[in-house]
Design a protein around this motif. Structure first.
Motif, PDB file in Angstrom:
ATOM      1  N   LYS A 143       4.793  11.967   6.031  1.00  0.00           N
ATOM      2  CA  LYS A 143       5.451  11.004   5.036  1.00  0.00           C
ATOM      3  C   LYS A 143       5.162   9.808   4.908  1.00  0.00           C
ATOM      4  CE  LYS A 143       9.539  12.520   6.972  1.00  0.00           C
ATOM      5  NZ  LYS A 143      10.919  13.361   7.518  1.00  0.00           N
ATOM      6  N   LYS A 144       4.918   9.320   5.789  1.00  0.00           N
ATOM      7  CA  LYS A 144       4.481   7.828   6.073  1.00  0.00           C
ATOM      8  C   LYS A 144       3.432   7.122   4.633  1.00  0.00           C
ATOM      9  CE  LYS A 144       6.898   6.342   9.775  1.00  0.00           C
ATOM     10  NZ  LYS A 144       6.112   6.685  11.540  1.00  0.00           N
ATOM     11  N   ASP A 161       9.638   3.649  -0.209  1.00  0.00           N
ATOM     12  CA  ASP A 161       9.920   3.741   1.197  1.00  0.00           C
ATOM     13  C   ASP A 161      10.010   5.117   1.920  1.00  0.00           C
ATOM     14  OD1 ASP A 161      12.469   3.541   2.431  1.00  0.00           O
ATOM     15  OD2 ASP A 161      11.565   2.129   3.694  1.00  0.00           O
ATOM     16  N   VAL A 162      10.155   5.181   3.243  1.00  0.00           N
ATOM     17  CA  VAL A 162       9.671   6.794   3.850  1.00  0.00           C
ATOM     18  C   VAL A 162      11.281   7.459   3.160  1.00  0.00           C
ATOM     19  CG1 VAL A 162      10.554   6.137   5.431  1.00  0.00           C
ATOM     20  CG2 VAL A 162       9.132   8.522   5.175  1.00  0.00           C
ATOM     21  N   SER A 163      12.895   6.585   2.878  1.00  0.00           N
ATOM     22  CA  SER A 163      13.402   6.850   3.052  1.00  0.00           C
ATOM     23  C   SER A 163      13.657   6.675   1.492  1.00  0.00           C
ATOM     24  CB  SER A 163      14.849   6.182   3.038  1.00  0.00           C
ATOM     25  OG  SER A 163      14.063   4.904   2.452  1.00  0.00           O
ATOM     26  N   ASP A 164      13.127   7.139   0.326  1.00  0.00           N
ATOM     27  CA  ASP A 164      13.199   6.599  -1.174  1.00  0.00           C
ATOM     28  C   ASP A 164      13.533   8.744  -1.567  1.00  0.00           C
ATOM     29  OD1 ASP A 164      12.271   5.988  -3.735  1.00  0.00           O
ATOM     30  OD2 ASP A 164      11.286   7.994  -3.416  1.00  0.00           O
ATOM     31  N   LYS A 165      14.326   9.054  -2.297  1.00  0.00           N
ATOM     32  CA  LYS A 165      14.742   9.916  -2.603  1.00  0.00           C
ATOM     33  C   LYS A 165      13.634  10.967  -2.576  1.00  0.00           C
ATOM     34  CE  LYS A 165      18.062  12.690  -5.340  1.00  0.00           C
ATOM     35  NZ  LYS A 165      18.114  13.818  -5.010  1.00  0.00           N
ATOM     36  N   ALA A 166      12.104  10.672  -3.621  1.00  0.00           N
ATOM     37  CA  ALA A 166      11.447  11.494  -3.725  1.00  0.00           C
ATOM     38  C   ALA A 166      10.617  12.196  -1.966  1.00  0.00           C
ATOM     39  CB  ALA A 166      10.189  11.132  -4.113  1.00  0.00           C
TER      40      ALA A 166
END
Length: 155
Positions: free
Chosen positions: A65-66, A75-80
């Motif tokens: 993910k990173k 950012d790793v928290s992005d919706k994609a």
């Protein structure tokens, strides 16, 4: 200009763009048999076949993910990234045997997660506005509209 959106799965236009950039919708068969991998292993393999930066074999889901987030400049928290996680791209589930192309792998994930419920129907609404200028200088605005409802759970 084109504006595209979806109401059922909000934000998926950006996710689909990320999927394309990551090569997860490629139709070309992979050199390695994806059907012998987990979704996480395939996520690493496909990324490594397209990117100069490599994810180590056996990397954790968080590491993948990173790497995806860095590649996409998000950012790793992005919706994609969270959508890819939700659909199962970073899972250790086995990909069905015979899966050769990344797009087929994604279709297996989508069909398991994105089925319509018994009370849901698909619906398409499209509208195109055209500004036309003719050779004689006359201008006209044309509109094309499509509204279509699915037939039920599978359409």
């Amino acid at each position: 200009s084109i504006i595209r959106g979806t109401y059922r799965n909000n934000g998926w236009c950006n996710t689909l763009r990320a999927i394309a950039l990551l090569g997860l919708n490629d139709k070309e068969e992979s050199k390695e048999d994806l059907g012998k991998m987990t979704y996480l292993e395939a996520a690493t393999y496909i990324f490594n076949s397209r990117s100069e930066e490599k994810i180590p074999k056996g990397a954790s889901a968080d590491d993948v993910k990173k790497a995806y987030a860095k590649f996409l400049k998000k950012d790793v928290s992005d919706k994609a990234i969270t959508d890819l996680e939700w659909v199962g791209q970073f899972s250790t589930d086995k990909i069905p045997e015979g899966t050769k192309a990344p797009i087929d792998m994604m279709c297996h994930l989508w069909t398991s997660k994105m089925q319509y419920g018994e009370d849901e129907k698909d619906m398409i609404v499209m509208q195109h506005l055209f500004e036309v200028e003719y050779k004689n200088g006359a201008r006209e605005e044309l509109t094309s509209t499509l509204i279509h409802f699915g037939l039920g759970k599978y359409h």
